[in-house]
Design a protein around this motif. Sequence first.
Motif, mmCIF file in Angstrom:
data_model
loop_
_atom_site.group_PDB
_atom_site.id
_atom_site.type_symbol
_atom_site.label_atom_id
_atom_site.label_comp_id
_atom_site.label_asym_id
_atom_site.label_seq_id
_atom_site.Cartn_x
_atom_site.Cartn_y
_atom_site.Cartn_z
ATOM 1 N N SER A 134 0.814 -1.205 0.000
ATOM 2 C CA SER A 134 0.000 0.000 0.000
ATOM 3 C C SER A 134 0.855 1.266 0.000
ATOM 4 O O SER A 134 0.371 2.330 -0.353
ATOM 5 C CB SER A 134 -0.927 0.028 1.223
ATOM 6 N N ARG A 135 2.104 1.130 0.418
ATOM 7 C CA ARG A 135 2.961 2.313 0.484
ATOM 8 C C ARG A 135 4.416 1.868 0.502
ATOM 9 O O ARG A 135 4.756 0.880 1.133
ATOM 10 C CB ARG A 135 2.630 3.105 1.746
ATOM 11 N N ILE A 136 5.263 2.608 -0.201
ATOM 12 C CA ILE A 136 6.715 2.437 -0.127
ATOM 13 C C ILE A 136 7.174 3.486 0.885
ATOM 14 O O ILE A 136 7.089 4.680 0.620
ATOM 15 C CB ILE A 136 7.401 2.669 -1.492
ATOM 16 N N VAL A 137 7.649 3.043 2.032
ATOM 17 C CA VAL A 137 7.970 3.967 3.114
ATOM 18 C C VAL A 137 9.386 4.513 2.964
ATOM 19 O O VAL A 137 9.605 5.718 3.041
ATOM 20 C CB VAL A 137 7.776 3.284 4.487
ATOM 21 N N ALA A 138 10.362 3.636 2.770
ATOM 22 C CA ALA A 138 11.766 4.065 2.655
ATOM 23 C C ALA A 138 12.105 4.302 1.186
ATOM 24 O O ALA A 138 11.805 3.475 0.326
ATOM 25 C CB ALA A 138 12.694 3.015 3.248
ATOM 26 N N ALA A 139 12.716 5.415 0.905
ATOM 27 C CA ALA A 139 13.102 5.748 -0.463
ATOM 28 C C ALA A 139 14.290 4.896 -0.899
ATOM 29 O O ALA A 139 15.129 4.497 -0.083
ATOM 30 C CB ALA A 139 13.446 7.233 -0.563
ATOM 31 N N ASP A 140 14.354 4.616 -2.181
ATOM 32 C CA ASP A 140 15.446 3.833 -2.748
ATOM 33 C C ASP A 140 16.790 4.520 -2.500
ATOM 34 O O ASP A 140 16.926 5.730 -2.689
ATOM 35 C CB ASP A 140 15.221 3.669 -4.261
ATOM 36 N N GLY A 141 17.772 3.749 -2.042
ATOM 37 C CA GLY A 141 19.117 4.271 -1.844
ATOM 38 C C GLY A 141 19.311 5.052 -0.556
ATOM 39 O O GLY A 141 20.319 5.735 -0.406
ATOM 40 N N THR A 142 18.364 4.943 0.381
ATOM 41 C CA THR A 142 18.486 5.703 1.626
ATOM 42 C C THR A 142 18.987 4.812 2.757
ATOM 43 O O THR A 142 18.700 3.626 2.806
ATOM 44 C CB THR A 142 17.148 6.325 2.045
ATOM 45 N N PRO A 143 19.722 5.413 3.696
ATOM 46 C CA PRO A 143 20.149 4.657 4.881
ATOM 47 C C PRO A 143 18.942 4.329 5.761
ATOM 48 O O PRO A 143 18.037 5.151 5.903
ATOM 49 C CB PRO A 143 21.086 5.615 5.619
ATOM 50 N N TYR A 146 17.886 -0.487 11.988
ATOM 51 C CA TYR A 146 17.225 -1.734 12.350
ATOM 52 C C TYR A 146 15.774 -1.465 12.740
ATOM 53 O O TYR A 146 15.486 -0.527 13.473
ATOM 54 C CB TYR A 146 17.967 -2.393 13.520
ATOM 55 N N ASP A 147 14.864 -2.264 12.216
ATOM 56 C CA ASP A 147 13.434 -2.223 12.527
ATOM 57 C C ASP A 147 12.722 -0.993 11.964
ATOM 58 O O ASP A 147 11.577 -0.728 12.298
ATOM 59 C CB ASP A 147 13.216 -2.313 14.040
ATOM 60 N N GLU A 148 13.379 -0.241 11.096
ATOM 61 C CA GLU A 148 12.737 0.921 10.465
ATOM 62 C C GLU A 148 11.802 0.438 9.362
ATOM 63 O O GLU A 148 12.145 -0.469 8.597
ATOM 64 C CB GLU A 148 13.816 1.833 9.880
ATOM 65 N N PRO A 149 10.607 1.023 9.225
ATOM 66 C CA PRO A 149 9.670 0.592 8.188
ATOM 67 C C PRO A 149 10.224 0.821 6.784
ATOM 68 O O PRO A 149 10.801 1.871 6.498
ATOM 69 C CB PRO A 149 8.441 1.478 8.415
ATOM 70 N N LEU A 150 10.038 -0.185 5.930
ATOM 71 C CA LEU A 150 10.450 -0.096 4.527
ATOM 72 C C LEU A 150 9.232 -0.044 3.611
ATOM 73 O O LEU A 150 9.194 0.752 2.681
ATOM 74 C CB LEU A 150 11.322 -1.302 4.155
ATOM 75 N N LEU A 151 8.266 -0.927 3.860
ATOM 76 C CA LEU A 151 7.042 -1.020 3.057
ATOM 77 C C LEU A 151 5.848 -1.178 3.985
ATOM 78 O O LEU A 151 5.981 -1.737 5.073
ATOM 79 C CB LEU A 151 7.063 -2.264 2.158
ATOM 80 N N ALA A 152 4.703 -0.708 3.531
ATOM 81 C CA ALA A 152 3.451 -0.943 4.254
ATOM 82 C C ALA A 152 2.600 -1.883 3.418
ATOM 83 O O ALA A 152 2.490 -1.726 2.197
ATOM 84 C CB ALA A 152 2.723 0.377 4.490
ATOM 85 N N LEU A 153 2.036 -2.884 4.083
ATOM 86 C CA LEU A 153 1.181 -3.865 3.412
ATOM 87 C C LEU A 153 -0.206 -3.826 4.018
ATOM 88 O O LEU A 153 -0.356 -3.621 5.221
ATOM 89 C CB LEU A 153 1.732 -5.280 3.602
ATOM 90 N N LEU A 154 -1.196 -4.043 3.180
ATOM 91 C CA LEU A 154 -2.547 -4.264 3.664
ATOM 92 C C LEU A 154 -2.737 -5.770 3.747
ATOM 93 O O LEU A 154 -2.342 -6.496 2.833
ATOM 94 C CB LEU A 154 -3.587 -3.657 2.708
ATOM 95 N N PRO A 155 -3.321 -6.266 4.841
ATOM 96 C CA PRO A 155 -3.517 -7.715 4.962
ATOM 97 C C PRO A 155 -4.310 -8.245 3.776
ATOM 98 O O PRO A 155 -5.189 -7.574 3.258
ATOM 99 C CB PRO A 155 -4.318 -7.852 6.255
#
Length: 159
Positions: A134-143, A146-155
């Motif tokens: 549902s959402r791309i949280v972390a931008a490509d090529g970014t630092p 640990y445990d930081e959100p990368l993608l959001a999914l809908l069940p």
Amino acid sequence: MTLEPEPAGEREQVLDWVVRHAARLGDAGSAPLRRITVSTATVAIGVEWSPPGPPGAAPPPTPERADDTAADPGPDTTLLVTAPMVGTFYRAQEPGAAPFVEIGDLVEAGQQVGIIEAMKLMNAVQADRRGRVSRIVAADGTPVQYDEPLLALLPHDGH
């Protein structure tokens, strides 16, 4: 707390210091200590306290760096794919290649959804459950940490 690169022996001294002072670090927060993360290379120490509130309460939402490419999917339904380690997040196998996943894609548990480069090693990031991106949280090529959100999914229940 971030320190300059140090010889391995000095890094071990920093780790020993953290272990010896963990109780004081725990007492420094307004809630119970949840996690202490120590990284190597340039020694970085992260301290995280549990959110205040009744036991078993859900933690507050993590601040997100969004690509702003999707609408908010709604409260309490979002599942997050988080970084399994500290490093640089990449959405594709190599520059110019198609991303592993896009918004709207259905991913299965165990499917690769990105890469984290850590100390010149490429580490696969896999979804730990089924869902629709549902959402791309972390931008490509970014630092990322640990445990930081990368993608959001809908069940997704399979229907």
